[in-house]
Motif scaffolding. Structure first.
Motif, PDB file in Angstrom:
ATOM      1  N   GLY A  42     -63.271  73.913  39.686  1.00 55.85           N
ATOM      2  CA  GLY A  42     -64.192  73.148  38.950  1.00 55.85           C
ATOM      3  C   GLY A  42     -65.911  73.016  39.668  1.00 55.85           C
ATOM      4  O   GLY A  42     -66.552  72.041  39.471  1.00 55.85           O
ATOM      5  N   THR A  43     -65.772  74.157  40.687  1.00 49.00           N
ATOM      6  CA  THR A  43     -66.930  74.045  41.528  1.00 49.00           C
ATOM      7  C   THR A  43     -67.576  75.400  41.336  1.00 49.00           C
ATOM      8  O   THR A  43     -67.050  76.447  40.763  1.00 49.00           O
ATOM      9  CB  THR A  43     -66.815  73.794  42.875  1.00 49.00           C
ATOM     10  OG1 THR A  43     -65.863  74.704  43.481  1.00 49.00           O
ATOM     11  CG2 THR A  43     -66.290  72.382  43.267  1.00 49.00           C
ATOM     12  N   PHE A  44     -68.869  75.543  41.530  1.00 46.52           N
ATOM     13  CA  PHE A  44     -69.747  76.551  41.365  1.00 46.52           C
ATOM     14  C   PHE A  44     -70.371  76.876  42.941  1.00 46.52           C
ATOM     15  O   PHE A  44     -71.049  76.279  43.638  1.00 46.52           O
ATOM     16  CB  PHE A  44     -70.909  76.289  40.718  1.00 46.52           C
ATOM     17  CG  PHE A  44     -71.928  77.443  40.121  1.00 46.52           C
ATOM     18  CD1 PHE A  44     -72.029  78.652  41.134  1.00 46.52           C
ATOM     19  CD2 PHE A  44     -72.615  77.201  39.144  1.00 46.52           C
ATOM     20  CE1 PHE A  44     -72.689  79.777  40.483  1.00 46.52           C
ATOM     21  CE2 PHE A  44     -73.675  78.471  38.502  1.00 46.52           C
ATOM     22  CZ  PHE A  44     -73.398  79.565  39.495  1.00 46.52           C
ATOM     23  N   THR A  45     -69.831  78.117  43.475  1.00 47.94           N
ATOM     24  CA  THR A  45     -70.156  78.647  44.780  1.00 47.94           C
ATOM     25  C   THR A  45     -70.820  79.919  44.721  1.00 47.94           C
ATOM     26  O   THR A  45     -70.641  80.881  44.044  1.00 47.94           O
ATOM     27  CB  THR A  45     -68.910  79.105  45.666  1.00 47.94           C
ATOM     28  OG1 THR A  45     -67.922  77.737  45.518  1.00 47.94           O
ATOM     29  CG2 THR A  45     -69.154  79.661  46.972  1.00 47.94           C
ATOM     30  N   ALA A  46     -72.093  80.202  45.436  1.00 46.49           N
ATOM     31  CA  ALA A  46     -72.819  81.253  45.590  1.00 46.49           C
ATOM     32  C   ALA A  46     -72.737  81.872  46.887  1.00 46.49           C
ATOM     33  O   ALA A  46     -72.549  81.237  47.722  1.00 46.49           O
ATOM     34  CB  ALA A  46     -74.418  80.875  45.551  1.00 46.49           C
ATOM     35  N   ILE A  47     -72.515  83.049  46.714  1.00 50.73           N
ATOM     36  CA  ILE A  47     -72.225  83.778  47.961  1.00 50.73           C
ATOM     37  C   ILE A  47     -73.189  84.648  48.404  1.00 50.73           C
ATOM     38  O   ILE A  47     -73.739  85.422  47.327  1.00 50.73           O
ATOM     39  CB  ILE A  47     -70.904  84.894  47.843  1.00 50.73           C
ATOM     40  CG1 ILE A  47     -69.670  83.906  47.545  1.00 50.73           C
ATOM     41  CG2 ILE A  47     -70.480  85.701  49.173  1.00 50.73           C
ATOM     42  CD1 ILE A  47     -68.583  84.913  46.947  1.00 50.73           C
ATOM     43  N   MET A  48     -74.089  84.386  49.534  1.00 53.33           N
ATOM     44  CA  MET A  48     -75.197  85.365  50.077  1.00 53.33           C
ATOM     45  C   MET A  48     -75.133  86.001  51.191  1.00 53.33           C
ATOM     46  O   MET A  48     -74.279  85.532  52.063  1.00 53.33           O
ATOM     47  CB  MET A  48     -76.500  84.396  49.843  1.00 53.33           C
ATOM     48  CG  MET A  48     -76.842  83.586  48.574  1.00 53.33           C
ATOM     49  SD  MET A  48     -78.167  82.714  48.500  1.00 53.33           S
ATOM     50  CE  MET A  48     -79.345  83.979  48.413  1.00 53.33           C
ATOM     51  N   GLY A  49     -75.792  86.856  51.765  1.00 54.14           N
ATOM     52  CA  GLY A  49     -76.176  87.449  52.828  1.00 54.14           C
ATOM     53  C   GLY A  49     -76.979  88.985  52.721  1.00 54.14           C
ATOM     54  O   GLY A  49     -77.189  89.308  51.454  1.00 54.14           O
ATOM     55  N   PRO A  50     -77.179  89.301  53.783  1.00 56.22           N
ATOM     56  CA  PRO A  50     -77.981  90.559  53.980  1.00 56.22           C
ATOM     57  C   PRO A  50     -77.205  91.643  53.324  1.00 56.22           C
ATOM     58  O   PRO A  50     -76.051  91.660  53.167  1.00 56.22           O
ATOM     59  CB  PRO A  50     -78.424  90.631  55.435  1.00 56.22           C
ATOM     60  CG  PRO A  50     -78.088  89.346  56.179  1.00 56.22           C
ATOM     61  CD  PRO A  50     -77.033  88.924  55.164  1.00 56.22           C
ATOM     62  N   SER A  51     -77.878  92.700  52.987  1.00 56.37           N
ATOM     63  CA  SER A  51     -77.403  94.009  52.404  1.00 56.37           C
ATOM     64  C   SER A  51     -76.164  94.509  53.492  1.00 56.37           C
ATOM     65  O   SER A  51     -76.473  94.488  54.722  1.00 56.37           O
ATOM     66  CB  SER A  51     -78.221  94.994  52.227  1.00 56.37           C
ATOM     67  OG  SER A  51     -77.794  96.099  51.841  1.00 56.37           O
ATOM     68  N   GLY A  52     -75.062  94.954  52.916  1.00 57.14           N
ATOM     69  CA  GLY A  52     -73.884  95.279  53.883  1.00 57.14           C
ATOM     70  C   GLY A  52     -73.018  93.874  54.728  1.00 57.14           C
ATOM     71  O   GLY A  52     -72.380  94.392  55.417  1.00 57.14           O
ATOM     72  N   GLU A 200     -67.310  71.916  31.248  1.00 58.99           N
ATOM     73  CA  GLU A 200     -66.112  72.461  30.962  1.00 58.99           C
ATOM     74  C   GLU A 200     -65.267  72.654  32.379  1.00 58.99           C
ATOM     75  O   GLU A 200     -64.001  73.037  32.337  1.00 58.99           O
ATOM     76  CB  GLU A 200     -66.127  73.941  30.311  1.00 58.99           C
ATOM     77  CG  GLU A 200     -67.096  73.981  29.202  1.00 58.99           C
ATOM     78  CD  GLU A 200     -66.686  73.509  28.058  1.00 58.99           C
ATOM     79  OE1 GLU A 200     -65.249  73.319  28.081  1.00 58.99           O
ATOM     80  OE2 GLU A 200     -67.079  73.026  27.095  1.00 58.99           O
ATOM     81  N   GLY A 201     -65.594  72.280  33.445  1.00 63.32           N
ATOM     82  CA  GLY A 201     -64.951  72.362  34.658  1.00 63.32           C
ATOM     83  C   GLY A 201     -64.731  73.896  35.046  1.00 63.32           C
ATOM     84  O   GLY A 201     -63.854  73.975  35.680  1.00 63.32           O
ATOM     85  N   GLN A 202     -65.647  74.780  34.716  1.00 68.49           N
ATOM     86  CA  GLN A 202     -65.195  76.272  34.850  1.00 68.49           C
ATOM     87  C   GLN A 202     -65.382  76.420  36.318  1.00 68.49           C
ATOM     88  O   GLN A 202     -66.647  76.333  36.700  1.00 68.49           O
ATOM     89  CB  GLN A 202     -66.097  77.109  33.987  1.00 68.49           C
ATOM     90  CG  GLN A 202     -65.869  78.473  34.065  1.00 68.49           C
ATOM     91  CD  GLN A 202     -64.603  78.807  33.876  1.00 68.49           C
ATOM     92  OE1 GLN A 202     -64.439  78.995  32.734  1.00 68.49           O
ATOM     93  NE2 GLN A 202     -64.122  79.712  34.801  1.00 68.49           N
ATOM     94  N   SER A 203     -64.545  76.904  37.145  1.00 65.34           N
ATOM     95  CA  SER A 203     -64.683  77.429  38.340  1.00 65.34           C
ATOM     96  C   SER A 203     -65.352  78.639  38.478  1.00 65.34           C
ATOM     97  O   SER A 203     -64.928  79.545  37.885  1.00 65.34           O
ATOM     98  CB  SER A 203     -63.224  77.688  39.122  1.00 65.34           C
ATOM     99  OG  SER A 203     -62.549  76.504  39.158  1.00 65.34           O
TER     100      SER A 203
END
Length: 255
Positions: A42-52, A200-203
C-alpha cells in the motif's frame, strides 16, 4: 503448479542481500551490490539514481524478470528462488502489473480490448465488469470504445495503467511511465497513480529520473553504483518542495 493467492504478506516485495552481475570472466559488471530493501504494501516508492546506478536492474529483479546472482527476493510472500521458470511466470501473471514508458497498445483494438488482451493471451478470463472497473479507476469509463489514435498520450498511458491493474495485482512496477509525456500530461498520469495508492492501496514501485515524478511517492530510494545511497521519506503535504529537494539530492549524487 498454478500459483494460488494466499493471505497478503505484510510487505509487497523484499530484497535480501541482492547482488546481480552481468557478463562473465573479465567482462563482468556489477549492477546490484548487496541491496536489501523492503517495500511495504500500500505504499508508493520511487527509485532514482544516475545512469548505470542499477535502477532498472533492481526493478527487473524485484519483479522476477531477472534472477539475482546472489541474495533472496520475496514477491507477494513468495520466495522467487523456490519457483521454476513456469511457476515464476505464473507468479508474475497472478501478482504483478507492469507499466512502461512505451504505451504498447494495439492500434486496431479499443481501449477495453487493449485492457483485456494480456489476460486473454495468458488464458485468463476477465469479465466486462472487471475491464469497465479498471477503466473507471483511471478515469476512462467513457473512452472504452475509443482506439489509441482517438486518445491523447495521457489517456493512452492510463489505458496501459488500467491494463496493468485489471487483475488487481499485488504490486505495480512502473519503469519511466511518464518519460514519453509532456509536463501537463505527465502530472495527470502521476495524480492517477497516486490516487490508486491512496484509494485502492495499490503497492507501487516506480523507476524514474524525474524529480517531479518522484515527488508524488511516499519514499525515494537513491541508488549509486549498484548500492543504496539514501532512503528518503517524503512529506505528502509538500509535493512542490519534495521535487526541489529531490533535484538537489540528485545533483549532489551526480557531481
Amino acid at each position: 503448479m498454478t500459483t494460488t493467492r494466499q493471505a497478503p504478506a505484510r510487505d509487497a516485495v523484499e530484497l535480501h542481500g541482492v547482488r546481480k552481475v552481468h557478463g562473465t570472466g573479465g567482462h563482468q559488471v556489477t549492477a546490484l551490490d548487496g541491496v536489501s530493501l523492503t517495500f511495504p504494501r500500500g505504499t508508493f516508492t520511487a527509485i532514482m539514481g544516475p545512469s548505470g546506478s542499477g535502477k532498472s536492474t533492481l526493478l527487473q529483479c524485484a519483479a522476477g524478470l531477472e534472477q539475482p546472482t546472489e541474495g533472496r527476493i520475496v514477491l507477494a510472500g513468495v520466495d522467487i528462488a523456490t519457483r521454476n521458470e513456469r511457476q515464476r511466470t505464473e507468479l508474475r501473471r497472478d501478482h504483478v502489473g507492469f507499466v512502461f514508458q512505451a504505451f504498447n497498445l494495439v492500434e486496431s483494438l479499443t481501449a477495453a480490448q487493449n485492457v483485456e488482451l494480456p489476460s486473454r493471451f495468458a488464458g485468463r478470463k476477465v469479465s466486462r465488469e472487471q475491464v469497465a472497473g479498471a477503466l473507471d479507476a483511471v478515469g476512462l469509463a467513457d473512452r472504452a470504445g475509443h482506439r489509441p489514435s482517438q486518445l491523447s498520450g495521457g489517456q493512452q498511458q492510463r489505458v496501459a495503467l488500467a491494463r496493468a491493474l485489471v487483475t488487481r495485482p499485488d504490486v505495480l512496477f512502473a519503469d519511466e511511465p511518464t518519460g514519453a509525456l509532456d509536463t501537463h500530461t505527465s502530472r495527470e498520469v502521476l495524480r492517477m497513480m497516486r490516487m490508486l495508492v491512496d484509494r485502492e492501496g495499490q503497492s507501487t514501485l516506480m523507476v524514474t529520473h524525474d524529480p517531479v515524478a518522484a515527488s508524488v511517492a511516499d519514499v525515494v530510494v537513491f541508488l549509486k553504483d549498484g548500492r543504496i545511497a539514501d532512503h528518503v521519506p517524503l512529506d505528502r503535504t509538500a509535493v512542490g518542495d519534495n521535487a526541489a529537494a529531490i533535484a538537489t539530492h540528485m545533483a549532489r549524487m551526480e557531481a
